[in-house]
Design an enzyme around this catalytic site. Structure first.
Site, PDB file in Angstrom:
ATOM      1  N   LYS A 126      26.141 -19.426 -20.849  1.00 37.90           N
ATOM      2  CA  LYS A 126      24.808 -18.794 -21.214  1.00 37.90           C
ATOM      3  C   LYS A 126      24.991 -17.410 -21.895  1.00 37.90           C
ATOM      4  O   LYS A 126      25.712 -16.745 -21.287  1.00 37.90           O
ATOM      5  CB  LYS A 126      23.767 -18.871 -20.105  1.00 37.90           C
ATOM      6  CG  LYS A 126      22.530 -19.067 -20.628  1.00 37.90           C
ATOM      7  CD  LYS A 126      21.876 -20.529 -20.717  1.00 37.90           C
ATOM      8  CE  LYS A 126      20.941 -20.516 -21.461  1.00 37.90           C
ATOM      9  NZ  LYS A 126      20.056 -21.935 -21.354  1.00 37.90           N
ATOM     10  N   ASP A 166      17.622 -20.285 -26.808  1.00 41.22           N
ATOM     11  CA  ASP A 166      16.830 -20.335 -25.761  1.00 41.22           C
ATOM     12  C   ASP A 166      15.654 -19.626 -25.930  1.00 41.22           C
ATOM     13  O   ASP A 166      15.108 -19.442 -26.840  1.00 41.22           O
ATOM     14  CB  ASP A 166      17.648 -19.936 -24.453  1.00 41.22           C
ATOM     15  CG  ASP A 166      17.153 -20.549 -23.115  1.00 41.22           C
ATOM     16  OD1 ASP A 166      17.516 -21.422 -22.765  1.00 41.22           O
ATOM     17  OD2 ASP A 166      16.562 -19.675 -22.370  1.00 41.22           O
TER      18      ASP A 166
HETATM   19  N1  GLU Z   1      19.012 -23.366 -24.095  1.00 41.77           N
HETATM   20  C1  GLU Z   1      19.116 -24.831 -24.036  1.00 41.77           C
HETATM   21  C2  GLU Z   1      19.236 -25.413 -22.625  1.00 41.77           C
HETATM   22  O1  GLU Z   1      18.851 -24.671 -21.733  1.00 41.77           O
HETATM   23  C3  GLU Z   1      19.801 -25.424 -25.028  1.00 41.77           C
HETATM   24  C4  GLU Z   1      21.250 -25.051 -25.011  1.00 41.77           C
HETATM   25  C5  GLU Z   1      22.216 -25.586 -26.279  1.00 41.77           C
HETATM   26  O2  GLU Z   1      21.790 -26.389 -27.048  1.00 41.77           O
HETATM   27  O3  GLU Z   1      23.259 -25.162 -26.302  1.00 41.77           O
HETATM   28  O4  GLU Z   1      19.971 -26.353 -22.501  1.00 41.77           O
END
Ligand code: GLU
Length: 447
Positions: A126, A166
């Site tokens: 992340k 996100d």
């Molecule tokens: N931010 C999204 C999550 O919390 C998607 C992440 C992604 O697609 O890599 O899963």
């Protein structure tokens, strides 16, 4: 067992003292996974959970950029590369003023388990920045994204680490980030997901998190011979996840009565139908306006300033806004008003006490790492299409998404079904995700 769990949590606390959200995410996993580890010989004495709570790599960097007034602004950028045992690091980027190490480590930790649940080969990561996109011009957003990528590009790649969106990072930001990456590397690859359709994106990716959350609610209801049709649904948030959760719930015959943003929530007793949702999408995605404008357009609806929607009577609650948006009082209010399904579209929207309250009441309660995994799962499908250089149809991707959500549901049952038949989706999701990652880590040695 309690003292074993406490000892572990105390150790993690000591090493991560100023990271409350990260500690909360670890505690929720530890209290369900440690008893399981103790019951399984292969994991004994391997300190696997201790290895999992330590990111493989944390990158922090300066993001300087010039605003429209010509002033130099400095933000902080991050990428947490948490775990790559089952695939390249994968997870979104969050741009929000509250972003710090604790928030991103909690999100990266959750992501490891969530991605393992999707059945696709993706590790967890992340990233993001404390940059606040609110009120910024398009040019400012672009310059910020370019500066952010001018450092991040050296740490990521389609086989190393694949970021996505996100909170605060949508199609526009992914475009600017991708453009800069491509320029710096002189390569057109699937290094980011959530891309536009004409440059490597996947159909259904924008819809996937919200749709998946509703599919999961539907799967849970089916275990009780029930369905979402005819149910009253409260949704929090009004961004990407909330919009498509609202769309899918409505398509399946439910009535969605709330949406929110950081200014408060709107309550539309008649239901937010397709036309009203189209208005919200324009308001939020094009005009970047506030949710209270909804009541000017639809005067029968009410706006509740600075409040959350959990006091509104509903059968199903879909928290799709932000972490810790449901505390134990909110959870009790939801239960008192007859809510018996909670499917989390956001990451960790319930505090630990709220989650315990739902479980004690034996309602259908799905934690985000299971219920909102449809987003990253469809990112995984975008990666596959990029590698194969093909494009699947809307129907094909939606079908795969539905199947993935029901596979996640099945694995929650496998590890979470209690003797009395109640399905504890928190335990199920945590253990199922743990087993996949732990087995890969065991096979790969102490690295
Ligand atoms: N931010 C999204 C999550 O919390 C998607 C992440 C992604 O697609 O890599 O899963």
């Amino acid at each position: 067992m309690k003292s074993k769990i406490k000892k572990f949590i105390d150790l993690v606390k000591e090493r991560n003292q100023f990271e409350p959200e990260f500690l909360q995410a670890v505690e929720e996993v530890a209290e369900t996974v440690i008893p399981y580890i103790a019951s399984q010989k292969i994991y004994n004495g391997k300190n696997i959970l201790l290895r999992m709570v330590e990111p493989e790599r944390v990158i922090m960097f300066r993001v300087p950029w010039i605003d429209d007034k010509g002033e130099i602004v400095v933000n902080r950028g991050y990428r947490i590369e948490m775990n790559s045992a089952i695939g390249p690091y994968k997870g979104g980027l969050r741009f929000h003023p509250t972003v710090n190490l604790s928030i991103l480590k909690f999100l990266a930790f959750e992501q490891v388990f969530k991605n393992a649940l999707t059945t696709l080969p993706m590790g967890g990561g992340k990233g993001g920045s404390d940059f606040d996109p609110k009120g910024k011009s398009d040019g400012e957003i672009m310059r910020f994204c370019q500066s952010f990528m001018s450092e991040l590009f050296r740490h990521i790649g389609p086989n190393t680490d694949v970021p996505a969106g996100d909170v605060g990072v949508g199609g526009r930001e992914i475009g600017y980030l991708f453009g800069m990456y491509k320029k710096l590397r002189n390569e057109f690859t699937g290094v980011l997901t959530g891309k536009g359709m004409s440059w490597g994106g996947s159909l259904i990716r924008p819809e996937a998190t919200g749709y998946g959350t509703v599919y999961f609610a539907q799967n849970m209801l089916e275990t009780r011979g029930d369905s979402i049709e005819g149910k009253t649904v409260t949704v929090s948030g009004s961004g990407n996840v909330a919009q498509y959760a609202c769309e899918k719930a409505t398509q399946l015959g439910a009535k969605v009565v709330t949406l929110s943003d950081s200014s408060g929530f709107i309550y539309d007793e008649e239901g937010i139908n397709a036309d009203k949702l189209a208005y919200v999408m324009e308001l939020k995605n094009e005009k970047r306006g506030r949710i209270n404008e909804y009541v000017k357009k639809y005067p029968k609806a009410k706006f509740f300033k600075d409040e959350k929607p959990w006091g509104i009577k509903c059968d199903v609650a879909l928290p799709c806004a932000i972490q810790n948006e449901i505390n134990s009082d909110d959870a009790k209010t939801l239960l008192d008003n007859g809510c018996y399904v909670v499917s989390e579209g956001a990451n960790m929207p319930s505090t630990i006490d709220a989650a315990h309250t739902f479980l004690a009441a034996k309602i259908l309660y799905a934690p985000g790492k299971a219920a909102n995994a449809g987003g990253v799962a469809t990112s995984g499908l975008e990666m596959s299409q990029n590698s194969l250089r093909i494009t699947w149809t809307r129907e094909e991707v939606d079908e795969k998404l539905k199947n993935i959500m029901s596979d996640i549901h099945a694995s929650c049952i496998k590890y979470g079904k209690r003797d009395d038949g109640y399905i504890d989706y928190v335990t199920g999701a945590n253990i199922s995700g743990f087993v996949k990652v732990a087995d890969a880590m065991l096979a790969q040695g102490v690295v």
